[in-house]
Design an enzyme around this catalytic site. Structure first.
Site, PDB file in Angstrom:
ATOM      1  N   VAL A  11       0.325  -4.588 -15.877  1.00  0.00           N
ATOM      2  CA  VAL A  11       0.870  -4.767 -14.525  1.00  0.00           C
ATOM      3  C   VAL A  11       2.228  -4.100 -14.458  1.00  0.00           C
ATOM      4  CG1 VAL A  11       1.501  -6.420 -12.726  1.00  0.00           C
ATOM      5  CG2 VAL A  11      -0.336  -6.983 -14.352  1.00  0.00           C
ATOM      6  N   ASP A  63       9.429   2.836 -17.687  1.00  0.00           N
ATOM      7  CA  ASP A  63       9.963   3.565 -16.544  1.00  0.00           C
ATOM      8  C   ASP A  63       8.801   4.383 -15.983  1.00  0.00           C
ATOM      9  OD1 ASP A  63      11.119   5.288 -14.737  1.00  0.00           O
ATOM     10  OD2 ASP A  63      12.667   6.037 -16.096  1.00  0.00           O
ATOM     11  N   ASN A  90       1.610  -1.821  -9.339  1.00  0.00           N
ATOM     12  CA  ASN A  90       2.368  -2.682  -8.432  1.00  0.00           C
ATOM     13  C   ASN A  90       3.806  -2.227  -8.212  1.00  0.00           C
ATOM     14  OD1 ASN A  90       3.142  -5.434  -7.148  1.00  0.00           O
ATOM     15  ND2 ASN A  90       4.462  -5.315  -8.951  1.00  0.00           N
ATOM     16  N   TYR A 155       9.007   5.413   2.344  1.00  0.00           N
ATOM     17  CA  TYR A 155       8.143   4.282   1.985  1.00  0.00           C
ATOM     18  C   TYR A 155       6.776   4.408   2.663  1.00  0.00           C
ATOM     19  CZ  TYR A 155       6.804  -0.531   0.888  1.00  0.00           C
ATOM     20  OH  TYR A 155       6.159  -1.647   0.403  1.00  0.00           O
ATOM     21  N   LYS A 159       3.118   4.889   0.809  1.00  0.00           N
ATOM     22  CA  LYS A 159       2.065   3.876   0.890  1.00  0.00           C
ATOM     23  C   LYS A 159       0.831   4.397   1.629  1.00  0.00           C
ATOM     24  CE  LYS A 159       4.062   0.635  -1.468  1.00  0.00           C
ATOM     25  NZ  LYS A 159       3.516   0.218  -2.781  1.00  0.00           N
TER      26      LYS A 159
END
Length: 241
Positions: A11, A63, A90, A155, A159
């Site tokens: 994750v 990273d 995530n 952003y 996305k």
């Protein structure tokens, strides 16, 4: 429903917010969780708490903008655990300014974390998963991939791109029985929202555990079923119709 016991999940951004909630929920379901985060101290704290509750977890400083580090980390995880069943992309960042104020370096950084990193990570694990005829990649998107608001051009671009990438990868991976899911998450009670917008009413945001529970549900679908996309939003979120 499929049993998750014994599976191994990595994750990214696993030390805080939704990532932490995902790690806790999966660990409680019998998954060995690799808590990957650039903040190793926070990752270690999450691992310690999961372990104290009887779960299995390990911290990994990662990273996600460093391709070499990603490739070495994936090789290390597979070598240590013999398999990697689940990848949760995530990790995400935002720079909340107008396009006039947005520096090209900040644009590049947002795209590097939110879109380039899921590509590199997915590319790094997909051959392993295809060879095993099993595996699941979950890409955490946002309602920012379905609508737009001001001062978030990078952003939104990242996305919207992530959802497109996720569906394209689903088409490529599906014949080899590897699953890919885009999770469209609405506003959550996490530092990602509250650190930038501290006046946001909590009742307009959802507990990240609710989204994590949805991800667990997706991962427990039978082998013959895949959910390519799901949206999880708060009942009272003001940014969604």
């Amino acid at each position: 429903m499929s049993d998750l016991t014994g599976k191994v999940a990595l994750v990214t951004g696993g030390a805080q917010g939704l990532g932490e909630a995902i790690c806790r929920v999966l660990a409680a379901s019998g998954v060995t969780v690799i808590v990957a985060d650039i903040r190793e101290d926070l990752a270690e704290k999450v691992v310690s708490e999961i372990s104290s509750e009887g779960g299995k977890a390990a911290a990994l400083r990662l990273d996600v903008t460093d391709e070499a580090q990603i490739l070495a980390s994936i090789d290390k995880v597979i070598a240590e655990y013999d398999h990697l069943d689940i990848l949760i992309n995530n990790a995400g960042i935002d720079v909340t300014v107008s396009i006039e104020e947005l520096d090209v370096k900040d644009w590049d950084r947002v795209l590097a974390v939110n879109l380039r990193a899921p590509f590199i990570l997915s590319k790094a694990v997909i051959t392993h998963m295809k060879q095993r005829k099993s595996g699941h990649i979950v890409n955490i998107a946002s309602t920012a991939s379905k609508r737009t608001w001001a001062n978030a051009t990078a952003y939104h671009a990242s996305k919207w791109g992530l959802v497109g990438f996720s569906h394209a990868l689903h088409v490529e991976a599906r014949p080899e029985r590897v699953k890919v899911t885009a999770v469209i998450a609405g506003g959550m009670q996490t530092p990602f929202i509250l650190d930038r917008f501290p006046d946001t009413p909590l009742d307009k945001l959802q507990d990240p555990k609710n989204v994590a529970d949805t991800i667990r549900y997706i991962l427990t679908q039978p082998p013959e079923t895949v959910i390519p996309e799901v949206m999880v939003i708060p009942m009272q979120e003001s940014s969604w119709p």
